[in-house]
Design a protein around this motif. Structure first.
Motif, PDB file in Angstrom:
ATOM      1  N   GLU A   1       0.847  -1.193   0.000  1.00  0.00           N
ATOM      2  CA  GLU A   1       0.000   0.000   0.000  1.00  0.00           C
ATOM      3  C   GLU A   1       0.882   1.243   0.000  1.00  0.00           C
ATOM      4  O   GLU A   1       1.925   1.269   0.657  1.00  0.00           O
ATOM      5  N   GLU A   2       0.449   2.268  -0.711  1.00  0.00           N
ATOM      6  CA  GLU A   2       1.218   3.517  -0.757  1.00  0.00           C
ATOM      7  C   GLU A   2       1.095   4.271   0.566  1.00  0.00           C
ATOM      8  O   GLU A   2      -0.001   4.417   1.098  1.00  0.00           O
ATOM      9  N   ARG A   3       2.233   4.739   1.086  1.00  0.00           N
ATOM     10  CA  ARG A   3       2.242   5.550   2.304  1.00  0.00           C
ATOM     11  C   ARG A   3       2.971   6.855   1.988  1.00  0.00           C
ATOM     12  O   ARG A   3       3.985   6.865   1.273  1.00  0.00           O
ATOM     13  N   TYR A   4       2.463   7.951   2.514  1.00  0.00           N
ATOM     14  CA  TYR A   4       3.060   9.272   2.310  1.00  0.00           C
ATOM     15  C   TYR A   4       3.559   9.786   3.659  1.00  0.00           C
ATOM     16  O   TYR A   4       2.768  10.020   4.579  1.00  0.00           O
ATOM     17  N   LEU A   5       4.880   9.944   3.760  1.00  0.00           N
ATOM     18  CA  LEU A   5       5.508  10.330   5.027  1.00  0.00           C
ATOM     19  C   LEU A   5       6.201  11.686   4.904  1.00  0.00           C
ATOM     20  O   LEU A   5       6.745  12.020   3.853  1.00  0.00           O
ATOM     21  N   THR A   6       6.163  12.449   6.002  1.00  0.00           N
ATOM     22  CA  THR A   6       6.924  13.695   6.090  1.00  0.00           C
ATOM     23  C   THR A   6       7.994  13.518   7.153  1.00  0.00           C
ATOM     24  O   THR A   6       7.690  13.208   8.307  1.00  0.00           O
ATOM     25  N   MET A   7       9.260  13.686   6.748  1.00  0.00           N
ATOM     26  CA  MET A   7      10.381  13.564   7.687  1.00  0.00           C
ATOM     27  C   MET A   7      10.942  14.946   7.983  1.00  0.00           C
ATOM     28  O   MET A   7      11.407  15.641   7.081  1.00  0.00           O
ATOM     29  N   ASN A   8      10.897  15.330   9.230  1.00  0.00           N
ATOM     30  CA  ASN A   8      11.480  16.597   9.678  1.00  0.00           C
ATOM     31  C   ASN A   8      12.780  16.296  10.409  1.00  0.00           C
ATOM     32  O   ASN A   8      12.777  15.612  11.441  1.00  0.00           O
ATOM     33  N   CYS A   9      13.891  16.771   9.864  1.00  0.00           N
ATOM     34  CA  CYS A   9      15.210  16.552  10.473  1.00  0.00           C
ATOM     35  C   CYS A   9      15.668  17.837  11.163  1.00  0.00           C
ATOM     36  O   CYS A   9      15.613  18.913  10.569  1.00  0.00           O
ATOM     37  N   LYS A  10      16.115  17.696  12.407  1.00  0.00           N
ATOM     38  CA  LYS A  10      16.607  18.861  13.150  1.00  0.00           C
ATOM     39  C   LYS A  10      17.955  18.526  13.762  1.00  0.00           C
ATOM     40  O   LYS A  10      18.126  17.453  14.355  1.00  0.00           O
ATOM     41  N   TYR A  11      18.899  19.454  13.627  1.00  0.00           N
ATOM     42  CA  TYR A  11      20.240  19.261  14.173  1.00  0.00           C
ATOM     43  C   TYR A  11      20.389  20.077  15.456  1.00  0.00           C
ATOM     44  O   TYR A  11      20.233  21.292  15.453  1.00  0.00           O
TER      45      TYR A  11
END
Length: 483
Positions: free
Chosen positions: A200-210
Motif C-alpha cells: 500500500e502507498e504511504r506518504y511520510l513527512t520527515m522533519n530533520c533537526k540538528y
C-alpha cells in the motif's frame, strides 16, 4: 530537605527520592533533594548559588536560553563539592515559565537508567516516529518509526545517517542539497512516498533537526497518507465534476441528433427496398444502443430528481429476474432467488433506479458465464439492514482490477463502455448503501449490497421541510420534563 512545590506534570518524573535540584534562572538553589546533595557532596544551603567552574557557568547561560525556547534540554556541569573537588554531572532540565524556575534531574548512576526507562516508554507511546543520530550513527529509535519505515531490526545498529538518507534520494546531489540545508538552517524537511509490506502507498513527512549543543540529529516522521489521499480524492472529484458538465452538454446535443435521425429513418422505410429495410433495421438497432449509452452517461453526469418511497426489495428483484429470464435462458444460465419468508426487505428508495441497478448486475453476471451456470441472488435482513448478494459462476475478477470496477469507463470487455458498474455505484450511493465485491479467478464473483431498512414515518418527514420542522417541534415539546 527543603522542597519547592511541584506542578502535577512533573510529579511522575521527579520523585521525592530522585536526585533533583530546583534553581532559579540565576543558578541559585531553591530546593535540593537529599539524593542530589549526596551525589554533589553539598550541604542543603537554600538561596546560595550552585557552585560550578567558569566553563560550566558559560554552559548554564546557554542552557537557560535553550530551555526558555524549547521548554526542556540536556547539559553537563562541573560542580564544586564541600571538599573543593569538582564532579561532572549530566542533567535533564525543564523550565517552568510561570514560576521562572528550572528543574534539574541528575542523570548519573542508577538515576540515569531510571530516566532512560521513562524516556523509552514515552517515545514508544508517541503517535509519530522518532530517530536519534549521534556521531552520524543511530542512537535510538521508537517503535512507530520502525513500523513506518519498515526497518530491519537485525541491521539497525549499523544504520548511519548517510545510509538512512540514501534510501530516500534518487540522486546524490539532492542528498547533498538536503544536508547543506540541514547544516545551514538546523532543520530540513523531506517528503517520502513508499510502499509498505501490504504493498500500500504511504506518504511520510520527515522533519530533520540538528541540535548543535548535543551534536545530535533528530528525525521525526509523520504519516500523512490519509490527508494526501483525501486531497487526491477531492481533486479527482473536481475533475469528474468538470467532465460531467461537459459530458452532459455533449450528450444532450447527441440525443437531439439521434432523435432527428430516428425520425428520418421512419420516413426512409416507406421509400426503400426490402433489402434496404434490413439495413434500416440494423441502423435503428445501433441507434437504440447509442441512445441507451447516452442515457447512462447523462444519468452519471447530471444530478437527477430522486423521489423516494417505500420499496419491497423482494418485489424489485422478482421483477428483474422476470425481465432477465429470456436472456439467461438464451445463454444457458439459471437465475435462482433465496430469501427467508420472514425477511423484511422493505427499504426507502426509488423503484426504477433499483431495477436498473439490478438489471446491470444480472446482465454482467450472465455475460461472464460463457458456458452457462447459475446466478444465485440471496436476500437477507441483518440488524435493520437489507443485504443482497449476487453470486455468479463466471471467470472471476483479478485482484488488481477489484479497486477499479466502479471507475467510469473502466472495462475489460472488448465492446464494453465501462458505465454499467459506475451506474450501479451511483444508485447505491443515492440509497445511502454500501457495495463490495469478493472474487476468485475461474470460480466466480459475489457482489454484496447493503441498504438501510425502512423506518416508519422516515420518508414522509425527511423530504418535506415544513413537515420536518413540525415533527421536530412536536418532539421537542413532548420531551420537556414535567416539574
Amino acid at each position: 530537605m527543603t522542597k519547592a512545590t511541584m506542578v502535577p506534570l512533573l510529579e511522575d518524573l521527579f520523585q521525592y527520592d530522585d536526585p533533583v535540584l530546583i534553581l532559579n534562572t540565576s543558578c541559585n538553589i531553591e530546593s535540593i533533594s537529599n539524593k542530589a546533595a549526596q551525589i554533589l557532596n553539598l550541604d542543603e544551603e537554600i538561596g546560595k548559588p550552585l557552585p560550578m567552574d567558569d566553563l560550566s557557568q558559560s554552559r548554564w547561560n546557554s542552557f537557560i536560553k535553550r530551555i526558555r525556547q524549547e521548554k526542556f534540554s540536556f547539559s553537563s556541569f562541573n560542580i564544586k563539592g564541600k571538599d573543593s573537588a569538582y564532579k561532572e554531572i549530566k542533567v535533564f532540565g525543564m523550565f517552568l515559565k510561570k514560576n521562572n524556575l528550572v528543574f534539574l534531574k541528575i542523570l548519573n548512576e542508577d538515576s540515569d537508567n531510571k530516566f532512560q526507562l521513562y524516556r523509552k516508554h514515552f517515545l514508544n507511546d508517541l503517535p509519530y516516529g522518532l530517530l536519534f543520530f549521534k556521531d552520524e550513527m543511530i542512537n535510538e529509535i521508537n517503535s512507530r518509526a520502525i513500523e513506518l519505515l519498515d526497518i530491519d531490526l537485525g541491521n539497525i545498529s549499523n544504520l548511519s545517517f548517510d545510509s538512512f538518507l540514501s534510501k530516500y534520494f534518487d540522486y546524490g546531489y539532492k542528498k547533498l542539497q538536503f544536508l547543506s540545508e540541514l547544516k545551514a538552517f538546523g532543520h530540513a524537511t523531506l517528503e517520502v512516498k513508499r510502499l509498505n509490506r501490504q504493498n500500500e502507498e504511504r506518504y511520510l513527512t520527515m522533519n530533520c533537526k540538528y541540535f548543535y549543543y548535543l551534536d545530535m540529529i533528530v528525525v521525526s516522521i509523520v504519516d500523512h497518507t490519509e490527508t494526501v489521499k483525501l486531497k487526491q480524492k477531492v481533486k479527482e472529484l473536481e475533475h469528474f465534476s468538470e467532465i460531467g458538465k461537459i459530458s452532459a452538454n455533449i450528450t444532450h446535443e447527441l440525443k437531439n441528433a439521434v432523435t432527428s435521425l430516428k425520425g428520418f429513418m421512419e420516413l426512409l422505410k416507406f421509400n426503400t427496398t426490402e433489402e434496404g429495410k434490413k439495413y434500416i433495421k440494423i441502423i435503428e438497432s445501433e441507434m437504440q444502443r447509442m441512445e441507451t449509452i447516452l442515457s447512462e452517461i447523462l444519468y452519471l453526469a447530471k444530478p437527477t430528481k430522486f423521489i423516494k418511497e417505500k420499496v419491497s426489495m423482494l418485489h424489485v428483484i422478482e421483477e428483474v429476474i422476470e425481465i432477465m429470464q429470456p436472456q439467461a435462458y438464451k445463454n444457458h444460465v439459471v437465475i435462482q432467488l433465496k430469501a427467508d419468508e420472514e425477511c423484511d426487505s422493505m427499504i426507502t428508495g426509488n423503484v426504477n433506479h433499483l431495477k436498473q441497478m439490478f438489471i446491470n448486475l444480472v446482465k454482467n453476471a450472465i455475460e461472464v458465464m460463457e458456458n452457462g451456470g447459475t446466478i444465485t441472488i440471496e436476500l437477507k435482513n441483518i440488524c435493520n439492514k437489507v443485504q443482497v448478494l449476487i453470486k455468479d459462476e463466471g471467470t472471476g475478477i483479478p485482484e488488481e482490477n477489484l479497486n477499479k470496477l466502479f471507475t467510469p469507463f473502466f472495462t475489460t470487455k472488448d465492446e464494453g463502455t465501462g458505465l454499467g458498474l459506475s451506474l450501479v455505484k451511483k444508485v447505491v450511493d443515492e440509497h445511502h448503501g454500501k457495495i463490495s465485491v469478493e472474487s476468485i479467478v475461474d470460480v466466480g464473483s459475489t457482489f454484496i449490497l447493503e441498504f438501510p431498512g425502512y423506518t416508519e414515518n422516515y420518508t414522509k418527514y425527511y423530504y418535506d421541510e415544513n413537515q420536518m420542522k413540525k415533527l421536530l417541534a412536536s418532539r421537542t415539546a413532548n420531551s420537556v420534563p414535567l416539574v
